[in-house]
Write a protein that holds these residues in place. Structure first.
Motif, PDB file in Angstrom:
ATOM      1  N   ALA A   1       0.699  -1.109  -0.033  1.00  0.00           N
ATOM      2  CA  ALA A   1       0.432  -0.061  -0.480  1.00  0.00           C
ATOM      3  C   ALA A   1       0.551   1.001  -0.124  1.00  0.00           C
ATOM      4  O   ALA A   1       0.661   2.134  -0.340  1.00  0.00           O
ATOM      5  N   LEU A   2       1.676   0.919   1.145  1.00  0.00           N
ATOM      6  CA  LEU A   2       2.684   2.509   0.986  1.00  0.00           C
ATOM      7  C   LEU A   2       3.879   2.384  -0.214  1.00  0.00           C
ATOM      8  O   LEU A   2       3.702   3.773  -0.706  1.00  0.00           O
ATOM      9  N   THR A   3       4.607   1.856  -0.559  1.00  0.00           N
ATOM     10  CA  THR A   3       5.063   1.556  -2.701  1.00  0.00           C
ATOM     11  C   THR A   3       3.521   1.835  -3.763  1.00  0.00           C
ATOM     12  O   THR A   3       4.554   3.102  -4.332  1.00  0.00           O
ATOM     13  N   ALA A   4       2.879   1.456  -3.652  1.00  0.00           N
ATOM     14  CA  ALA A   4       1.762   2.136  -4.251  1.00  0.00           C
ATOM     15  C   ALA A   4       1.881   3.608  -4.551  1.00  0.00           C
ATOM     16  O   ALA A   4       1.138   4.076  -5.536  1.00  0.00           O
ATOM     17  N   THR A   5       1.398   3.895  -2.921  1.00  0.00           N
ATOM     18  CA  THR A   5       0.745   5.048  -3.119  1.00  0.00           C
ATOM     19  C   THR A   5       2.141   5.694  -3.332  1.00  0.00           C
ATOM     20  O   THR A   5       2.176   7.244  -4.054  1.00  0.00           O
ATOM     21  N   ALA A   6       3.494   6.021  -3.234  1.00  0.00           N
ATOM     22  CA  ALA A   6       4.874   6.546  -3.499  1.00  0.00           C
ATOM     23  C   ALA A   6       4.981   6.734  -5.262  1.00  0.00           C
ATOM     24  O   ALA A   6       5.248   7.441  -5.111  1.00  0.00           O
ATOM     25  N   LEU A   7       4.430   5.116  -5.258  1.00  0.00           N
ATOM     26  CA  LEU A   7       4.173   5.292  -6.864  1.00  0.00           C
ATOM     27  C   LEU A   7       3.258   5.917  -7.868  1.00  0.00           C
ATOM     28  O   LEU A   7       2.662   6.027  -9.058  1.00  0.00           O
ATOM     29  N   GLY A   8       2.278   6.821  -7.349  1.00  0.00           N
ATOM     30  CA  GLY A   8       1.084   7.211  -7.826  1.00  0.00           C
ATOM     31  C   GLY A   8       0.061   6.975  -6.988  1.00  0.00           C
ATOM     32  O   GLY A   8      -0.611   7.023  -8.211  1.00  0.00           O
ATOM     33  N   LEU A   9       0.188   5.413  -7.617  1.00  0.00           N
ATOM     34  CA  LEU A   9      -1.760   4.762  -7.704  1.00  0.00           C
ATOM     35  C   LEU A   9      -2.404   4.861  -6.391  1.00  0.00           C
ATOM     36  O   LEU A   9      -2.019   4.783  -5.323  1.00  0.00           O
ATOM     37  N   GLY A  10      -3.632   4.552  -6.865  1.00  0.00           N
ATOM     38  CA  GLY A  10      -4.096   4.106  -4.887  1.00  0.00           C
ATOM     39  C   GLY A  10      -4.673   2.972  -4.839  1.00  0.00           C
ATOM     40  O   GLY A  10      -4.568   1.644  -5.796  1.00  0.00           O
ATOM     41  N   PRO A  11      -3.587   2.076  -3.805  1.00  0.00           N
ATOM     42  CA  PRO A  11      -3.649   0.798  -3.429  1.00  0.00           C
ATOM     43  C   PRO A  11      -5.865   0.521  -2.786  1.00  0.00           C
ATOM     44  O   PRO A  11      -6.239   1.155  -2.418  1.00  0.00           O
ATOM     45  N   ALA A  12      -5.782  -1.046  -2.425  1.00  0.00           N
ATOM     46  CA  ALA A  12      -6.355  -1.606  -2.279  1.00  0.00           C
ATOM     47  C   ALA A  12      -6.368  -3.026  -1.699  1.00  0.00           C
ATOM     48  O   ALA A  12      -5.539  -3.673  -2.290  1.00  0.00           O
TER      49      ALA A  12
END
Length: 382
Positions: A316-327
């Motif tokens: 979740a944190l890595t996806a956020t840092a890459l500009g994605l929305g995690p679920a």
């Protein structure tokens, strides 16, 4: 003295023995299967004499011996006793999830205590089992491989371009939210590759004293790394829709099955519509032998679940840092997910599903901030 059957009680067959397992106050004990019938006579507070009358087809000494063994085991509880009060309290608090969840929780407790392991029961009709005693388990025939691979699968090597993960920690941490609305923009394969390598790839290798192990960016009990990643690609540039295994050693996607639709994603995630909007799903699947070959106590299944949570947070944190929305979700159709990932669902089984995509600019499912009126009917303190 009146007795009652424990409300927190599971019976099962194990190693050819019928086991009565009260939890958390009792001791798993093997008895003659007739003990189950004796237990049935103590659904409410009853004296042993009254139970013997109800079980008049059994010899009185059989009932007497069974009552004694069941009381010693904690399967029968005395009226007005502390164990009976706690038993009723646990049954009430865990009622919504009983019997599976409380049994898993309490039966896997205290595995590391050794007091009484060598004690032998006095009764010849009962045998006290010690769940943390694993002498009966066969020695592993071999050490499981460090990595899972599908050598016969068609593989797609992934880009090795380093990701820009220099976003400030506090920005990433406080920006992390679970997303349920995604745009139609595809996720570039470079972004997926960076996410997979950061979360699931090996960081370094260590000497365990029994051979090398590797570490990831998330904690893992004993560095066993029993969790593998399986990717369901829906809308990733350069990756055809389908199901893949992420080979973290080779940094490649191994094709397991072509084709993957948004309707299927919704079905796999127990009817949750948001799953069909994501660009991809990732299934975290436990290869249990990697953990059990070293840790032989049932408590370590709980460690597998904790490890899945560690990886889910890093995802979740890595996806956020890459500009994605995690679920992420724990609600999925286990059998269908296992089949899609070509897992046997016995020694290799799905535990967790995470997903990501580009966040929608105008999310409809995002909760609104709590207002003053929301706090008027809530208790903040006990």
């Amino acid at each position: 003295m009146r007795l009652r059957r424990s409300r927190c009680l599971t019976c099962y067959w194990h190693q050819g023995l019928f086991v009565v397992h009260p939890y958390p106050h009792g001791t798993p004990t093997s008895l003659h299967p007739a003990a189950a019938e004796v237990l049935s006579a103590f659904g409410d507070w009853t004296t042993p004499g009254e139970a013997a009358k109800a079980l008049d087809h059994l010899a009185p000494e059989t009932v007497e011996d069974a009552v004694s063994a069941l009381t010693d085991a904690g399967a029968l509880l005395a009226e007005d006793g502390a164990d009976a009060d706690r038993d009723a309290d646990i049954a009430r608090r865990w009622a919504a999830w009983a019997p599976e969840a409380p049994f898993l929780h309490y039966a896997a407790q205290n595995d590391f205590l050794t007091d009484g392991v060598d004690a032998k029961p006095d009764s010849e009709s009962a045998h006290e089992l010690t769940p943390h005693d694993t002498d009966h388990l066969p020695a592993p025939a071999h050490m499981p491989p460090l990595f899972t691979g599908y050598p016969d699968a068609v593989r797609l090597p992934l880009p090795r371009r380093p990701a820009d993960l220099r976003a400030p920690y506090e920005t990433v941490l406080y920006s992390r939210r679970t997303h349920r609305d995604f745009s139609d923009d595809p996720v570039p394969v470079e972004t997926l590759a960076a996410l997979l390598s950061t979360v699931f790839g090996p960081v370094d290798f260590i000497d365990s004293g029994h051979g090398p192990l590797y570490r990831r960016t998330s904690p893992s009990g004993g560095s066993r790394q029993e969790l593998d990643a399986y990717v369901g690609a829906l809308d990733v540039t350069g990756v055809a829709p389908g199901w893949y295994h992420y080979n973290s050693l080779q940094h490649s996607l191994e094709l397991l099955g072509e084709g993957f639709t948004r309707d299927e994603a919704v079905h796999l995630c127990a009817g949750q519509e948001w799953a069909g909007q994501a660009a991809f799903l990732v299934v975290l699947a436990a290869r249990l032998e990697r953990m059990s070959v070293k840790y032989r106590t049932p408590r370590c299944y709980r460690v597998c679940l904790l490890n899945a949570g560690h990886l889910g947070q890093t995802f979740a944190l890595t996806a956020t840092a890459l500009g994605l929305g995690p679920a992420q979700t724990g609600a999925f159709n286990d059998t269908a997910v296992a089949e899609r990932c070509t897992l046997d669902n016995t020694g290799h089984t799905p535990l967790y599903v995470v997903a990501a995509g580009h966040p929608h600019t105008d999310p409809r499912e995002a909760p609104s901030p709590a207002a003053l009126t929301d706090f008027r009917e809530v208790r903040l303190y006990g």
